[in-house]
Write an enzyme that holds these catalytic residues in place. Structure first.
Site, PDB file in Angstrom:
ATOM      1  N   ASP A  34       0.851  -1.299   0.100  1.00  8.28           N
ATOM      2  CA  ASP A  34      -0.226   0.031  -0.194  1.00  8.28           C
ATOM      3  C   ASP A  34       0.914   1.143  -0.044  1.00  8.28           C
ATOM      4  O   ASP A  34       1.763   1.110   0.687  1.00  8.28           O
ATOM      5  CB  ASP A  34      -0.997  -0.042   1.262  1.00  8.28           C
ATOM      6  N   ASN A  35       0.354   2.148  -0.768  1.00  9.66           N
ATOM      7  CA  ASN A  35       1.297   3.456  -0.799  1.00  9.66           C
ATOM      8  C   ASN A  35       0.570   4.454   0.186  1.00  9.66           C
ATOM      9  O   ASN A  35       1.209   5.675   0.369  1.00  9.66           O
ATOM     10  CB  ASN A  35       1.413   4.052  -2.180  1.00  9.66           C
ATOM     11  N   ASP A  59       3.980   1.638  -4.048  1.00 10.28           N
ATOM     12  CA  ASP A  59       3.001   1.834  -5.224  1.00 10.28           C
ATOM     13  C   ASP A  59       2.803   0.955  -6.376  1.00 10.28           C
ATOM     14  O   ASP A  59       4.064   0.449  -6.790  1.00 10.28           O
ATOM     15  CB  ASP A  59       3.555   3.273  -6.021  1.00 10.28           C
ATOM     16  N   LEU A  64       7.016  -4.381  -9.659  1.00 11.36           N
ATOM     17  CA  LEU A  64       7.028  -5.002  -8.188  1.00 11.36           C
ATOM     18  C   LEU A  64       7.785  -6.238  -8.245  1.00 11.36           C
ATOM     19  O   LEU A  64       8.425  -6.352  -9.307  1.00 11.36           O
ATOM     20  CB  LEU A  64       5.437  -5.406  -8.119  1.00 11.36           C
ATOM     21  N   SER A  79      -6.815   1.287  -5.006  1.00 12.15           N
ATOM     22  CA  SER A  79      -7.309   2.541  -5.597  1.00 12.15           C
ATOM     23  C   SER A  79      -8.280   3.359  -4.414  1.00 12.15           C
ATOM     24  O   SER A  79      -8.921   2.770  -3.634  1.00 12.15           O
ATOM     25  CB  SER A  79      -8.355   1.989  -6.686  1.00 12.15           C
ATOM     26  N   ALA A 120     -10.678  -5.801  -7.965  1.00 11.68           N
ATOM     27  CA  ALA A 120     -11.864  -5.191  -7.261  1.00 11.68           C
ATOM     28  C   ALA A 120     -12.438  -4.171  -8.118  1.00 11.68           C
ATOM     29  O   ALA A 120     -11.594  -2.983  -8.166  1.00 11.68           O
ATOM     30  CB  ALA A 120     -11.459  -4.518  -5.792  1.00 11.68           C
ATOM     31  N   TYR A 151     -12.509   7.496 -12.081  1.00 14.47           N
ATOM     32  CA  TYR A 151     -12.801   6.418 -11.356  1.00 14.47           C
ATOM     33  C   TYR A 151     -13.195   5.229 -12.195  1.00 14.47           C
ATOM     34  O   TYR A 151     -12.782   4.059 -12.348  1.00 14.47           O
ATOM     35  CB  TYR A 151     -13.551   6.591 -10.080  1.00 14.47           C
ATOM     36  N   ARG A 192     -17.756   9.852   2.205  1.00 13.95           N
ATOM     37  CA  ARG A 192     -18.675   8.936   1.834  1.00 13.95           C
ATOM     38  C   ARG A 192     -19.892   9.349   2.849  1.00 13.95           C
ATOM     39  O   ARG A 192     -19.850   9.713   3.844  1.00 13.95           O
ATOM     40  CB  ARG A 192     -18.354   7.513   2.205  1.00 13.95           C
TER      41      ARG A 192
HETATM   42  P1  NAD Z   1      -9.562   2.785   0.480  1.00 15.05           P
HETATM   43  O1  NAD Z   1      -9.361   3.964   0.013  1.00 15.05           O
HETATM   44  O2  NAD Z   1      -9.852   2.751   1.972  1.00 15.05           O
HETATM   45  O3  NAD Z   1      -8.610   1.837   0.299  1.00 15.05           O
HETATM   46  C1  NAD Z   1      -7.657   1.595  -0.728  1.00 15.05           C
HETATM   47  C2  NAD Z   1      -6.300   1.301  -0.560  1.00 15.05           C
HETATM   48  O4  NAD Z   1      -5.580   1.488  -1.627  1.00 15.05           O
HETATM   49  C3  NAD Z   1      -5.930   2.575   0.176  1.00 15.05           C
HETATM   50  O5  NAD Z   1      -5.090   2.073   1.430  1.00 15.05           O
HETATM   51  C4  NAD Z   1      -4.775   3.251  -0.635  1.00 15.05           C
HETATM   52  O6  NAD Z   1      -3.764   3.860   0.197  1.00 15.05           O
HETATM   53  C5  NAD Z   1      -4.301   1.900  -1.449  1.00 15.05           C
HETATM   54  N1  NAD Z   1      -3.726   2.549  -2.700  1.00 15.05           N
HETATM   55  C6  NAD Z   1      -4.388   3.385  -3.516  1.00 15.05           C
HETATM   56  N2  NAD Z   1      -3.503   3.347  -4.749  1.00 15.05           N
HETATM   57  C7  NAD Z   1      -2.597   2.910  -4.522  1.00 15.05           C
HETATM   58  C8  NAD Z   1      -1.168   2.398  -5.196  1.00 15.05           C
HETATM   59  N3  NAD Z   1      -1.106   2.950  -6.496  1.00 15.05           N
HETATM   60  N4  NAD Z   1      -0.303   1.647  -4.860  1.00 15.05           N
HETATM   61  C9  NAD Z   1      -0.634   1.203  -3.487  1.00 15.05           C
HETATM   62  N5  NAD Z   1      -1.693   1.140  -2.770  1.00 15.05           N
HETATM   63  C10 NAD Z   1      -2.569   2.200  -3.116  1.00 15.05           C
HETATM   64  O7  NAD Z   1     -11.060   2.152  -0.140  1.00 15.05           O
HETATM   65  P2  NAD Z   1     -11.810   1.036   0.021  1.00 15.05           P
HETATM   66  O8  NAD Z   1     -13.167   1.375   0.428  1.00 15.05           O
HETATM   67  O9  NAD Z   1     -11.131   0.023   1.125  1.00 15.05           O
HETATM   68  O10 NAD Z   1     -11.768   0.069  -1.342  1.00 15.05           O
HETATM   69  C11 NAD Z   1     -11.092  -0.870  -1.794  1.00 15.05           C
HETATM   70  C12 NAD Z   1     -11.224  -1.365  -3.010  1.00 15.05           C
HETATM   71  O11 NAD Z   1     -12.628  -1.903  -3.126  1.00 15.05           O
HETATM   72  C13 NAD Z   1     -10.884  -0.241  -3.980  1.00 15.05           C
HETATM   73  O12 NAD Z   1     -10.480  -0.825  -5.267  1.00 15.05           O
HETATM   74  C14 NAD Z   1     -12.432   0.389  -4.488  1.00 15.05           C
HETATM   75  O13 NAD Z   1     -12.458   0.688  -5.894  1.00 15.05           O
HETATM   76  C15 NAD Z   1     -13.240  -0.941  -4.426  1.00 15.05           C
HETATM   77  N6  NAD Z   1     -14.675  -0.482  -3.953  1.00 15.05           N
HETATM   78  C16 NAD Z   1     -14.862  -0.240  -2.709  1.00 15.05           C
HETATM   79  C17 NAD Z   1     -16.285   0.068  -2.528  1.00 15.05           C
HETATM   80  C18 NAD Z   1     -16.621   0.601  -1.014  1.00 15.05           C
HETATM   81  O14 NAD Z   1     -17.974   0.811  -0.966  1.00 15.05           O
HETATM   82  N7  NAD Z   1     -16.038   0.595  -0.088  1.00 15.05           N
HETATM   83  C19 NAD Z   1     -17.357   0.206  -3.680  1.00 15.05           C
HETATM   84  C20 NAD Z   1     -16.679  -0.402  -4.748  1.00 15.05           C
HETATM   85  C21 NAD Z   1     -15.340  -0.642  -5.071  1.00 15.05           C
HETATM   86  N1  UDP Z   2     -24.373  11.925  -0.090  1.00 15.02           N
HETATM   87  C1  UDP Z   2     -24.942  12.673   0.911  1.00 15.02           C
HETATM   88  N2  UDP Z   2     -24.386  13.214   1.863  1.00 15.02           N
HETATM   89  C2  UDP Z   2     -23.128  13.108   2.207  1.00 15.02           C
HETATM   90  C3  UDP Z   2     -22.229  12.155   1.329  1.00 15.02           C
HETATM   91  C4  UDP Z   2     -23.072  11.442   0.242  1.00 15.02           C
HETATM   92  O1  UDP Z   2     -26.258  12.744   0.545  1.00 15.02           O
HETATM   93  O2  UDP Z   2     -22.678  13.636   3.091  1.00 15.02           O
HETATM   94  C5  UDP Z   2     -25.032  11.171  -1.071  1.00 15.02           C
HETATM   95  C6  UDP Z   2     -24.196  11.175  -2.359  1.00 15.02           C
HETATM   96  O3  UDP Z   2     -24.704  12.032  -3.132  1.00 15.02           O
HETATM   97  C7  UDP Z   2     -24.589   9.743  -3.042  1.00 15.02           C
HETATM   98  C8  UDP Z   2     -24.830   8.842  -1.660  1.00 15.02           C
HETATM   99  O4  UDP Z   2     -24.883   9.650  -0.783  1.00 15.02           O
HETATM  100  O5  UDP Z   2     -26.034   9.940  -3.461  1.00 15.02           O
HETATM  101  C9  UDP Z   2     -23.757   7.994  -1.604  1.00 15.02           C
HETATM  102  O6  UDP Z   2     -22.586   8.711  -1.756  1.00 15.02           O
HETATM  103  P1  UDP Z   2     -20.976   8.123  -1.291  1.00 15.02           P
HETATM  104  O7  UDP Z   2     -20.158   9.182  -1.604  1.00 15.02           O
HETATM  105  O8  UDP Z   2     -21.186   7.509  -0.232  1.00 15.02           O
HETATM  106  O9  UDP Z   2     -20.901   6.972  -2.618  1.00 15.02           O
HETATM  107  P2  UDP Z   2     -20.994   6.863  -4.008  1.00 15.02           P
HETATM  108  O10 UDP Z   2     -22.202   5.840  -4.225  1.00 15.02           O
HETATM  109  O11 UDP Z   2     -21.840   8.034  -4.442  1.00 15.02           O
HETATM  110  O12 UDP Z   2     -20.066   6.539  -4.755  1.00 15.02           O
END
Ligand code: NAD
Ligand code: UDP
Length: 318
Positions: A34-35, A59, A64, A79, A120, A151, A192
């Protein structure tokens, strides 16, 4: 016997750190790469001294170590994931989901079938969906030129890279599309809706609902998601497959804000409305028929139960 070796890219993030916990309890040797661009060492502090856990600040966009080819599993979760996180780090997000995915796939390619790969992806590949609920066969309705494109489009490119490596290089890969997931360790400042509304309620501030709050989301508790991730990579016949992972319990953001107020026990809290962000999807709900029927996975934690646990975690920190 040598332990199973798993590499978790993005392992210091919200989901990644829970996945590291889960794999450690399975007895795996876990390398967390993780970066720290959106993650934090705090998320993995409790694992740092575990004999099977190793953290590498690195990164994934950069080349790697070749020894990674000996790993049994690579989970690519690296990400930024929140709209605030990926908009602030837009170019890094594009590079991580494209070049980073390529670097990790290249390791699997060179492992000659030893290393299983999981990418993911996200419900954002469906954009502002015209099909409801969203099935894996839906191609989506995505704006390629807007604030969420860094994204959405880079995740779509990541999926295309997985496709090419499956077909050209016989890599053992699969894709999950994660729908909104929440739980302890969700970064308080990442914007979020779950982290924003809970911290606002607990601090006695107004809750910010964007737009009129009629947009929907379907929230999955993180322990359910992590079990789903392991199910998808470990069960047979998932090579080349795409699975939605999420909880189909759909709620409007307005209803969600009321539930947060109820569970935080702060009836005096007011809701204020702010503008709906550009390209904010109006409805989102996973169709999980495929993963339920083929792999037998489905979420078990209700929104109320998951929120209770999440609120307790925030309460201890605020
Ligand atoms: P997060 O931001 O908490 O975790 C992502 C991690 O990736 C972080 O620790 C960040 O430092 C690391 N990272 C980013 N770019 C990097 C790089 N170039 N090299 C090494 N590390 C890197 O987010 P999360 O909610 O834990 O999401 C994890 C994964 O799940 C992501 O790929 C995200 O797109 C996917 N995802 C999450 C959700 C959700 O609701 N949490 C929904 C859809 C998809
Ligand atoms: N949202 C909101 N208030 C906040 C943050 C987000 O009403 O303080 C709304 C946002 O517009 C979206 C939904 O909640 O419709 C989920 O947002 P989030 O950023 O958690 O994730 P998204 O599903 O949009 O990636």
């Amino acid at each position: 016997m040598k332990p199973i070796h798993s590499i978790v890219a993005g392992g210091a993030g919200f989901v990644g750190s829970h996945l590291c916990d889960y794999l450690i309890t399975l007895g795996h040797k876990v390398t967390c790469v993780d970066n720290l661009i959106t993650g934090s060492k705090d998320n993995i502090a409790h694992l740092r001294k575990h004999r099977n856990f190793k953290f590498m600040k690195r990164d994934v966009v950069k080349p790697l170590p070749s020894r990674f080819r000996k790993a049994d599993y690579i989970f690519h979760l690296a990400s930024p994931a929140s709209p605030v996180g990926y908009m602030q780090n837009s170019i890094e997000t594009i590079l991580t989901n494209s070049l980073g995915t390529l670097q990790l796939l290249d390791i699997c390619r060179k492992s000659k079938g030893k290393t299983k790969f999981l990418f993911a992806s996200t419900s954002e590949v469906y954009g502002n969906p015209l099909v409801h609920p969203q099935t894996e066969s839906y191609w989506g309705n995505v704006n390629s030129f807007g604030p969420r494109s860094c994204y959405d489009e880079s995740k779509r490119l990541g999926e295309a890279l997985v496709y090419e490596h499956l077909h050209k290089f016989n890599v053992d890969a699969r894709i999950i599309r994660i729908f909104n997931t929440y739980g302890p360790r969700l970064n308080e400042n990442d914007g979020r809706v779950v982290s924003n509304l809970i911290t606002q309620a607990l601090k006695g501030n107004d809750l910010t609902v964007y737009g009129d709050g009629s947009q929907t989301r379907s929230f999955c508790f993180v322990s359910d998601l992590v079990e789903g991730i392991w199910t998808v990579i470990s069960k047979p016949k998932t090579r080349g497959e795409v699975f939605n992972l999420g909880n189909p319990q759909e709620t409007t953001i307005q209803e969600f804000s009321q539930l947060v107020i109820e569970l935080c026990g702060t009836p005096q809290t007011k809701v204020i409305h702010k503008p709906l962000p550009t390209d904010d999807p109006i409805r989102r709900k996973p169709d999980i028929t495929k993963v339920r029927q083929i792999l037998g996975w489905e979420p078990r934690i209700s929104l109320k139960e998951g929120l209770r646990q999440t609120i307790e975690w925030y309460r201890g920190r605020i």
